[in-house]
Design an enzyme around this catalytic site. Structure first.
Site, PDB file in Angstrom:
ATOM      1  N   HIS A  57       0.837  -1.200   0.000  1.00 36.89           N
ATOM      2  CA  HIS A  57       0.000   0.000   0.000  1.00 36.89           C
ATOM      3  C   HIS A  57       0.869   1.246   0.000  1.00 36.89           C
ATOM      4  CE1 HIS A  57      -3.755   2.144   0.465  1.00 36.89           C
ATOM      5  NE2 HIS A  57      -3.273   2.835   1.474  1.00 36.89           N
ATOM      6  N   GLU A 235     -10.278   2.893   9.176  1.00 39.50           N
ATOM      7  CA  GLU A 235      -8.988   3.426   9.621  1.00 39.50           C
ATOM      8  C   GLU A 235      -9.140   4.296  10.855  1.00 39.50           C
ATOM      9  OE1 GLU A 235      -5.238   6.131   7.919  1.00 39.50           O
ATOM     10  OE2 GLU A 235      -6.997   5.764   6.658  1.00 39.50           O
ATOM     11  N   HIS A 269      -5.820  -1.083   6.439  1.00 38.54           N
ATOM     12  CA  HIS A 269      -5.916  -0.595   7.817  1.00 38.54           C
ATOM     13  C   HIS A 269      -6.825  -1.492   8.664  1.00 38.54           C
ATOM     14  CE1 HIS A 269      -3.676   2.833   6.515  1.00 38.54           C
ATOM     15  NE2 HIS A 269      -4.669   3.318   5.773  1.00 38.54           N
ATOM     16  N   ASP A 320       2.253   3.239   2.862  1.00 41.97           N
ATOM     17  CA  ASP A 320       1.138   4.177   2.820  1.00 41.97           C
ATOM     18  C   ASP A 320       1.585   5.606   2.506  1.00 41.97           C
ATOM     19  OD1 ASP A 320      -1.293   5.408   3.068  1.00 41.97           O
ATOM     20  OD2 ASP A 320      -1.740   4.692   5.069  1.00 41.97           O
TER      21      ASP A 320
END
Length: 461
Positions: A57, A235, A269, A320
């Site tokens: 990610h 998340e 997440h 991320d």
């Protein structure tokens, strides 16, 4: 077809650690592995060889804003205030800027031991919100950066349709992301054309989140998906509360009520889940895409990792927001979060023995599955976490010259790297058989770094 022959003092194989291992590579794959082998004409290396890790990610452009959000505002800072800063940063980015930032990022990932990336790509349009003449201009720049650096690419074009649950209009800060479904489908088709000649590239789809995609649009793109499906979910606590207000269901609960979540899915997440949601995700065969450094940076919370693994759940890790690029920091942060919450040690080890080995093997397996890369090598994933014949030749050499690894043998290679080491533990990296990192530096480091520095100085002007 050229053949490369490598020899390592130790290597992690499906049967465990082995000494004096010869590995033969052809066509980007491992075609032979021999333990107890004489070095012969092979290129020999000290230290240990382990599989490369998939970074499942990434938002590449955010590497350019690393360090720019660490300032306290007048109120409580949160993910939502961070997001406004992010919108301001991306407003000026050109396609050239994105390519330069992505190339720097991908070189750093390879230097850290990540050999593939899932690019959750949502920066599609020009600053005024209009598509470029080539609707996938930005996707093309991501593909160019992957090609230049050698990292394996799973491109995940993102559908960002709405500004909130229930189809609320997208805001000004989101205009570079927003697409109607028809235009998004054209973007996906064009993205497939762009990566057609990029070896090993995979294209999936990424409905951004339940708050940014309407139920009808989600139904449509999931029905048309023929690759991985990634989605942000649960998340933040506010996201859970807003989803309950909209639907009467928590986010993961709503997703399972309305879709058959299976091995194709990666739920990014999934931080705030009930016990029932945790069990459902674990049983589904989907991958939890965990980003521990970013989740800590944004104050998201701690994933219920112990309960999830006890239920048989699968996970991988990603960087991320790309505020830090580090295999050991992602994996140790994941484990340490569980320790802090539970006030205990070795929480993610479900068997006796090395915690580093178990966390690493699961992260390798989850990453291969989530990025759709299991079809590029062994099909059942049974050898994930080890170097095996048939797999893509993604290999990381850990060096005994690092203080954390100077006396390493067997599992202490991984325990030392993850819990006592850093990126300097990585000496060499092969991605699909291409020797992309030598002596700790990417082979294109100078040119990539020069272009990145020029881009960042112009953006700061």
């Amino acid at each position: 077809m050229d053949t490369t022959r490598l020899w390592f003092e130790q290597a992690l194989l499906p049967a465990g650690w082995a000494d004096a291992v010869a590995i033969e590579i052809s066509g980007g794959r491992i075609v032979a592995v021999t333990a107890g082998a004489a070095r012969g004409a092979a290129v020999g290396f000290s230290g240990a060889a382990v599989p490369g890790l998939s970074n499942l990610h990434s938002h590449a452009f955010q590497r350019g804003m690393a360090g720019l959000t660490e300032r306290r505002g007048p109120g409580d800072d949160s993910f939502w205030t961070w997001r406004e800063t992010m919108y301001g940063f991306l407003a000026r980015l050109t396609p050239d800027d994105v390519e330069a930032i992505a190339a720097e990022l991908y070189a750093e990932m390879l230097e850290a031991g990540f050999t593939a990336v899932g690019e959750f790509h949502y920066l599609h349009h020009a600053p005024d919100g209009r598509p470029y003449d080539d609707i996938a201009e930005m996707a093309g720049r991501i593909a160019s950066a992957a090609s230049a650096t050698g990292i394996g690419l799973t491109l995940l074009p993102v559908l960002y349709e709405a500004g909130g649950f229930g189809g609320a209009p997208a805001g000004d800060g989101q205009r570079r992301f927003a697409n109607a479904v028809d235009r998004f489908e054209s973007l996906v088709a064009r993205s497939r054309e762009i990566v057609r000649d990029l070896p090993g590239a995979v294209v999936g789809v990424a409905p951004h989140s339940l708050r940014a995609v309407t139920p009808d649009a989600l139904d449509r793109i999931v029905a048309g998906a023929d690759g991985p499906i990634h989605i942000h979910v649960a998340e933040q606590r506010k996201e859970v509360q807003d989803c309950l207000a909209w639907s009467g269901r928590r986010p993961v609960e709503w997703l399972f009520d309305h879709h058959r979540v299976d091995e194709r899915w990666c739920l990014i997440h999934a931080t705030h889940m009930s016990d029932a949601e945790t069990a459902a995700l674990a049983a589904s065969g989907a991958v939890a895409g965990l980003c521990p450094v970013t989740e800590a940076n944004l104050g998201d919370g701690i994933f219920p990792g112990v309960a999830y693994l006890r239920a048989g759940g699968r996970f991988g890790v990603g960087s991320d927001s790309n505020v830090r690029i580090s295999v050991p920091e992602e994996l140790s942060m994941l484990e340490y979060g569980q320790r802090l919450r539970d006030e205990g040690r070795n929480r993610l080890a479900t068997d006796t023995g090395s915690t580093g080995r178990q966390v690493f093997a699961r992260a390798v397996a989850g990453g291969v599955q989530a990025l759709g890369r299991s079809t590029l090598g062994t099909t059942d994933g049974s050898t994930a976490g080890a170097l095996a014949v048939g797999d893509v030749a993604d290999i990381v050499r850990l060096t005994p010259d690092h203080s954390a690894l100077v006396a390493a043998r067997g599992d202490t290679w991984l325990d030392g790297w993850i819990f006592a080491g850093d990126n300097a533990c990585v000496a060499d990296v092969w991605a699909a058989g291409r020797h992309v990192v030598r002596d700790g530096s990417h082979v294109g480091r100078d040119a990539i770094a020069t272009r990145f520095a020029r881009t960042m100085r112009a953006l700061a002007a």
